[in-house]
Design a protein around this motif. Structure first.
Motif, mmCIF file in Angstrom:
data_model
loop_
_atom_site.group_PDB
_atom_site.id
_atom_site.type_symbol
_atom_site.label_atom_id
_atom_site.label_comp_id
_atom_site.label_asym_id
_atom_site.label_seq_id
_atom_site.Cartn_x
_atom_site.Cartn_y
_atom_site.Cartn_z
ATOM 1 N N UNK A 1 0.830 -1.234 -0.100
ATOM 2 C CA UNK A 1 -0.098 -0.050 0.033
ATOM 3 C C UNK A 1 0.831 1.218 -0.061
ATOM 4 N N UNK A 2 0.142 2.246 -0.445
ATOM 5 C CA UNK A 2 0.983 3.698 -0.602
ATOM 6 C C UNK A 2 -0.042 4.874 -0.204
ATOM 7 N N UNK A 3 0.552 5.700 0.392
ATOM 8 C CA UNK A 3 -0.565 6.852 0.548
ATOM 9 C C UNK A 3 -0.233 8.077 -0.453
ATOM 10 N N UNK A 4 -1.083 8.906 -0.417
ATOM 11 C CA UNK A 4 -0.984 9.895 -1.529
ATOM 12 C C UNK A 4 -1.808 11.279 -0.831
ATOM 13 N N UNK A 5 -1.839 12.368 -1.251
ATOM 14 C CA UNK A 5 -2.328 13.436 -0.862
ATOM 15 C C UNK A 5 -3.236 14.227 -1.727
ATOM 16 N N UNK A 6 -4.278 14.806 -1.186
ATOM 17 C CA UNK A 6 -5.288 15.495 -1.815
ATOM 18 C C UNK A 6 -4.755 16.958 -2.312
ATOM 19 N N UNK A 7 -3.952 17.658 -1.480
ATOM 20 C CA UNK A 7 -3.604 19.196 -1.677
ATOM 21 C C UNK A 7 -2.261 19.226 -1.624
ATOM 22 N N UNK A 8 -1.592 20.166 -2.057
ATOM 23 C CA UNK A 8 -0.170 20.470 -1.748
ATOM 24 C C UNK A 8 0.071 20.813 -0.194
ATOM 25 N N UNK A 9 -0.917 21.594 0.567
ATOM 26 C CA UNK A 9 -0.617 21.683 1.913
ATOM 27 C C UNK A 9 -0.731 20.322 2.714
ATOM 28 N N UNK A 10 -1.669 19.492 2.314
ATOM 29 C CA UNK A 10 -1.316 17.957 2.900
ATOM 30 C C UNK A 10 -0.090 17.296 2.640
ATOM 31 N N UNK A 11 0.206 17.451 1.345
ATOM 32 C CA UNK A 11 1.619 16.752 1.097
ATOM 33 C C UNK A 11 2.854 17.467 1.788
ATOM 34 N N UNK A 12 2.664 18.485 1.543
ATOM 35 C CA UNK A 12 4.054 19.289 2.370
ATOM 36 C C UNK A 12 3.872 19.425 3.783
ATOM 37 N N UNK A 13 2.711 19.164 4.181
ATOM 38 C CA UNK A 13 2.995 18.799 5.800
ATOM 39 C C UNK A 13 3.533 17.575 6.190
ATOM 40 N N UNK A 14 3.030 16.649 5.509
ATOM 41 C CA UNK A 14 3.850 15.393 5.791
ATOM 42 C C UNK A 14 5.247 15.131 5.043
ATOM 43 N N UNK A 15 5.466 15.885 4.278
ATOM 44 C CA UNK A 15 6.623 15.773 3.574
ATOM 45 C C UNK A 15 7.082 17.322 3.094
ATOM 46 N N UNK A 16 7.755 18.060 4.203
ATOM 47 C CA UNK A 16 8.030 19.375 3.946
ATOM 48 C C UNK A 16 9.358 19.285 3.178
ATOM 49 N N UNK A 17 10.021 18.283 3.106
ATOM 50 C CA UNK A 17 11.483 18.374 2.494
ATOM 51 C C UNK A 17 11.318 18.394 0.842
ATOM 52 N N UNK A 18 10.187 18.032 0.484
ATOM 53 C CA UNK A 18 9.980 17.736 -0.841
ATOM 54 C C UNK A 18 9.102 19.167 -1.754
ATOM 55 N N UNK A 19 9.887 19.360 -2.776
ATOM 56 C CA UNK A 19 9.531 20.587 -3.377
ATOM 57 C C UNK A 19 8.239 20.266 -4.354
ATOM 58 N N UNK A 20 7.955 19.138 -4.611
ATOM 59 C CA UNK A 20 7.077 18.706 -5.618
ATOM 60 C C UNK A 20 5.635 19.156 -5.263
#
Length: 146
Positions: free
Chosen positions: A90-109
């Motif tokens: 399994x893998x998780x993904x994110x609905x929004x940029x804000x959610x993604x960057x909250x979980x992965x602040x090191x990622x610029x994507x």
């Protein structure tokens, strides 16, 4: 050793990138024009000009886009390698940029890139479960893509 998967939108070294190839590469990577413009230090209007063919695509931009494709392909390859031998992967993904960057602040994507990566991983990992991060209630998810 991790296999690097070539992207079908790659342009051979020394060839000019066409407007169509540029747009296909951007969309294959699921990069919004605004994100790409910011990361290439140009305006979104410049991105539109390149995609419409009203301005030539600089060689440096072609190389930067190819680097993004290569890095994305390498990331997909590593994730696939990690997930292949896991029962019920399994893998998780994110609905929004804000959610993604909250979980992965090191990622610029952007989150759209992450969702596209998950789709590419799902093509190679049979039975891959994909869920939004906020819907995952347990440690059942084996890999979080970048």
């Amino acid at each position: 050793m991790t296999e690097t998967r070539p992207d079908p939108t790659g342009i051979p070294e020394g060839e000019h990138m066409t407007p169509a190839a540029f747009r296909v590469a951007r969309e294959f990577l699921a990069l919004p024009p605004e994100w790409l413009a910011e990361n290439l230090a140009v305006t979104t209007q410049t991105i539109r000009h390149w995609e419409q063919g009203t301005r030539p695509i600089p060689e440096t931009v072609r190389r930067q886009l190819e680097d993004l494709q290569r890095l994305t392909g390498e990331f997909v390859g590593k994730a696939v390698e990690q997930l292949m031998d896991i029962p019920d992967p399994g893998i998780v993904t994110f609905r929004t940029d804000a959610e993604y960057h909250a979980g992965h602040p090191e990622s610029a994507y952007p989150a759209s890139w992450h969702r596209a990566v998950c789709a590419r991983i799902a093509q190679e990992v049979p039975g891959l479960a994909i869920a939004y991060a906020d819907a995952v209630q347990s440690e059942d998810v084996k890999v979080e893509a970048e």
